[in-house]
Design an enzyme around this catalytic site. Structure first.
Site, short mmCIF file in Angstrom:
data_model
loop_
_atom_site.label_atom_id
_atom_site.label_comp_id
_atom_site.label_asym_id
_atom_site.label_seq_id
_atom_site.Cartn_x
_atom_site.Cartn_y
_atom_site.Cartn_z
N GLY A 469 0.80 -1.22 0.00
CA GLY A 469 0.00 0.00 0.00
C GLY A 469 0.83 1.26 0.00
N ARG A 618 16.11 11.99 -0.34
CA ARG A 618 15.41 12.32 -1.57
C ARG A 618 13.99 11.74 -1.54
NH1 ARG A 618 17.13 13.77 -6.66
NH2 ARG A 618 19.28 13.19 -6.19
N ASN A 621 8.37 10.11 -4.55
CA ASN A 621 7.01 10.47 -4.92
C ASN A 621 6.42 11.28 -3.78
OD1 ASN A 621 4.05 10.32 -5.11
ND2 ASN A 621 4.40 8.89 -6.79
N GLN A 628 2.76 8.02 3.56
CA GLN A 628 3.48 7.15 4.49
C GLN A 628 3.69 7.85 5.84
OE1 GLN A 628 5.64 3.79 4.14
NE2 GLN A 628 3.52 3.71 3.53
N GLY A 691 14.32 6.72 3.67
CA GLY A 691 13.21 5.87 4.09
C GLY A 691 12.17 6.64 4.86
N GLY A 693 8.90 4.99 5.78
CA GLY A 693 7.84 4.15 6.31
C GLY A 693 7.67 4.21 7.81
N GLU A 694 8.78 4.34 8.56
CA GLU A 694 8.69 4.18 10.00
C GLU A 694 8.98 5.44 10.81
OE1 GLU A 694 9.98 -0.13 11.18
OE2 GLU A 694 11.12 0.46 9.42
#
Length: 727
Positions: A469, A618, A621, A628, A691, A693-694
């Site tokens: 997702g 960087r 999107n 996220q 990153g 996501g977290e």
């Protein structure tokens, strides 16, 4: 043509919004059967009798499989950090292979039937008798038995610089505080599900997994078949957040049942069964002690934690990770202790360690700021560091926290606040604001890919990565489009299948950077091939070069899919990874700003406004990255204000295994969330990607707690922040 950074729509958006996407439980095979687990009702002991006759007599039942009639299954391998696939098993239990019971909820039988209704009815009729053995399931009571976490290169037990305890005693200002966080469980929208089909000794599995390659390797080992005989398909996963990173009993037993019955088997866990067979976040007890001079310079930082694992496994939580990297304290002590209990193994849950560790650390920093009469941001700035605080040598590959504090404070209007608690009121609501720092390390994994450029101008990227997702296929298409100078719409990405080149786990915020490294390398090789062909045949455009060369396409391959090739790839990757970790601290950072409103009479708390500013390197999107980060913040609101797994201290049974009793944030709980990022590439990461996501969940718990204190004057050190703690 520059597509990187653009807020492009996800390439899988159409099939998901129209219902055309098939998830793990939506695949049909002729002769498909349905399976339901039967769970143990004790936390430790042995099964002395199993009564299955009534269940077998239910119309439509194909088989009732127990340890007495199950096919042989290989045990889980002993975990080794030098082969991460061995760490993939959720527990060390060899399911349905013995009469032993290791936790309350352990599957002791599986019913296979022609319909799911028949399977559920029969499963309820299976009865077990036990010889009960003494168990330890009460985390709070066992706290005194905590022991140091074993040390290894991936999960160090802590860090030490100077004499932090002595410096704490000598400090002009000192705080010594205790914080606790409760156990929490995963509640992805898609339930854990497996559809398993055997064709001779070949196994096909559709599963809601976030680690396709490790999943395949583990299944091959457990069922004693070659890895090439196992195919795992997971093109669409309805949320995971760490809960689907390990292989849990349902998946193994579904494949076991399919082999035993010679029929395709679909096993979908109920929501309660997810709680009872899929691990969640460990509880924690944390000590944060801070010593400082009157100007706010930290002279001592102590952060210790106690967590739990099961006797049957469970990963360590790097609770003190942020404390080892955020502040320039003269003396630092970080330590992880653990307790092993007779409970289901804990599991990774979004930002394991950092999510709960930053709650304690950043709450304590706020408390010190009030003790000093200093603005919380100013205190952080006075202790900002340009090198790793523990060894004083390693540099940060990328660190822009000063800019983040300034940008976030401006967007939030931080400087307009009165620092005095209970100083602002709107009718019956007490209004407060809080701030906390976000931190999550940046990691990498080896990845194999192929990139093919065809004569018609189209590009095909193939890699067995996961899509849960977050828009992974869209991001990699953007990367390939820019690398080859083709339009975004010309790129197609194949993913979610173990028959594709080896992809990484969608865990630890590693996937985008890890896949990007190999995609860029493959694209460079394609361009070099095109350059060579152009030199021989002429031509300017890609299509003209290929047409004149009379070849349908050019393709580049990164990595090898042979067993030796994979071992060699890991062997080449690991030294560079470890060397980089010795030279650089790589991390995503951010600052969380929160406004809360607390009912002065009832204690009802509402988060009314949120601003998060982040440095994630960087941005590939802008739309999916912001999503996220918002998702992480929403999950952090659950951690801060609602989520708590209640475990019966007498028998280890989870008492609230449903969304009716385990509360997660709903729309009414979520305020407008203003997210922004610097979009500044990290020079030590592929394409500068760090990153996203977290890092979004880290710092959220503390920001809420700090805002609640500012609103009410009450300091809550035990999550979740429920109204009873504010009355």
């Amino acid at each position: 043509m520059t597509t990187i950074g653009q807020p492009l729509d996800r390439v899988d958006g159409g099939v998901k919004t129209t219902g055309a996407a098939k998830f793990a439980a939506e695949h049909f095979y002729p002769g498909l059967t349905h399976a339901v687990l039967v769970h143990a009702t004790i936390s430790r002991g042995r099964i002395t009798a199993l009564h299955t006759a009534e269940a077998s007599a239910v119309p439509g039942v194909v088989a009732v499989i127990t340890h007495l009639n199950a096919p042989a299954l290989q045990p889980a391998p002993k975990p080794s950090m030098f082969n991460l696939t061995t760490t993939f098993s959720g527990t060390s239990v060899n399911y349905l292979q013995s009469d032993e019971v290791h936790w309350e909820g352990q599957p002791i039988a599986v019913v296979v039937a022609e319909t799911s209704a028949a399977a559920r009815e029969a499963a309820a009729l299976v009865r077990a008798e036990y010889m009960v053995t003494k168990s330890v399931v009460d985390f709070e009571a066992a706290e005194k038995d905590a022991r140091p976490q074993p040390n290894d290169s991936f999960f160090p037990r802590g860090a030490e610089k100077g004499d932090a305890e002595a410096a704490l005693k000598a400090a002009a200002v000192a705080l010594d505080l205790r914080y606790t966080t409760p156990p929490q469980n995963h509640n992805a929208l898609e339930l854990h599900a497996t559809t398993a089909v055997w064709d001779g000794d070949r196994l096909t599995v559709h599963d809601a997994t976030q680690t396709i390659d490790w999943f395949r390797t583990h299944l091959a080992l457990r069922f004693s078949v070659p890895m090439t005989n196992v195919r795992v398909l997971a093109p669409f996963v309805g949320g995971a957040f760490g809960g689907k990173s390990a292989i849990w009993p349902g998946t193994i037993i579904a494949a076991l049942a399919a082999r035993a019955t010679s029929r395709p088997v679909r096993l979908v866990l109920s929501r309660e069964a997810v709680y009872r067979t899929v691990g969640g976040r460990t509880p924690s007890v944390q000590r944060v002690a801070l010593g400082a001079d009157r100007d706010g310079k930290l002279t001592s930082l102590v952060h210790t934690s106690i967590i739990r694992t099961g006797r049957i496994g469970g990963p360590f939580e790097q609770v003190t990770s942020a404390s080892q990297h955020l502040y320039a304290a003269d003396n630092i002590l970080a330590r992880h202790d653990l307790i092993r209990l007779d409970l289901l193994a804990n599991a990774f849950m979004r930002a394991p360690g950092e999510a709960i560790g930053t709650f304690a650390l950043e709450s304590a920093i706020d408390e010190l700021a009030y003790e000093l009469g200093m603005d919380p941001i100013e205190l952080r700035l006075r202790n900002e560091t340009s090198v790793d605080p523990v060894d004083g040598k390693k540099k940060f590959s990328h660190r822009r926290l000063r800019e983040l504090y300034a940008l976030g404070a401006e967007r939030f209007g931080w400087h307009e606040r009165s620092p005095e608690p209970r100083s602002r009121r709107e009718g019956r609501w007490l209004v407060g604001t809080g701030v906390a720092t976000a931190f999550h390390p940046a990691l990498m994994m080896p990845v194999n890919v192929t990139v093919r450029l065809s004569a018609d101008g189209s590009v095909l990227v193939r890699c067995g990565f996961n899509e849960m997702g977050m828009g992974g296929a869209t991001a990699q298409a953007q990367i390939a489009a820019d690398a080859l100078g083709v339009p975004f719409d010309a790129v197609r990405v194949e993913y979610g299948d173990s028959d594709l080149p080896m992809g990484p786990a969608a865990a630890g915020s590693v996937q985008t950077a890890s896949v990007a490294a190999s995609v860029v390398q493959a694209c460079e090789e394609v361009k070099q091939t095109l350059k060579t062909l152009a030199g021989k045949t002429g031509g300017v455009s890609n299509e003209e070069i290929l047409r004149r060369s009379k070849v349908p396409h050019v393709e580049a391959v990164v990595g090898s899919e042979t067993r030796l090739g994979r071992i060699g790839g890991r062997a080449r990757f690991l030294p560079g990874f470890l060397l980089g970790a010795q030279r650089w601290v790589k991390a995503a950072t951010g600052v969380q700003f929160c406004e809360v409103k607390v009912d002065a009479e009832t204690g009802e708390t509402r988060v009314s406004r949120w601003v998060g500013v982040f440095d994630i390197g960087r941005v590939i999107n802008a739309k999916t990255a912001a999503s996220q980060l918002r998702g992480g913040i929403v999950m952090g609101l659950g951690l801060a204000m609602a989520e708590e797994t209640l475990v019966d201290p007498r028998n280890g049974r989870i008492m609230n295994p449903s969304l009716a009793e385990y509360h997660v944030p709903v729309h009414a709980d979520v305020p407008p969330i203003d997210v922004s990022f610097l979009d500044d590439p990290d020079p030590k990461m592929p394409l500068g990607i760090v990153g996203a996501g977290e890092v979004g969940i880290t710092g959220v718990g503390a920001a809420v707690a700090n805002a609640v204190y500012h609103a009410t004057g009450k300091r809550v050190r035990d999550l979740p922040i429920t109204l009873d703690k504010l009355l």
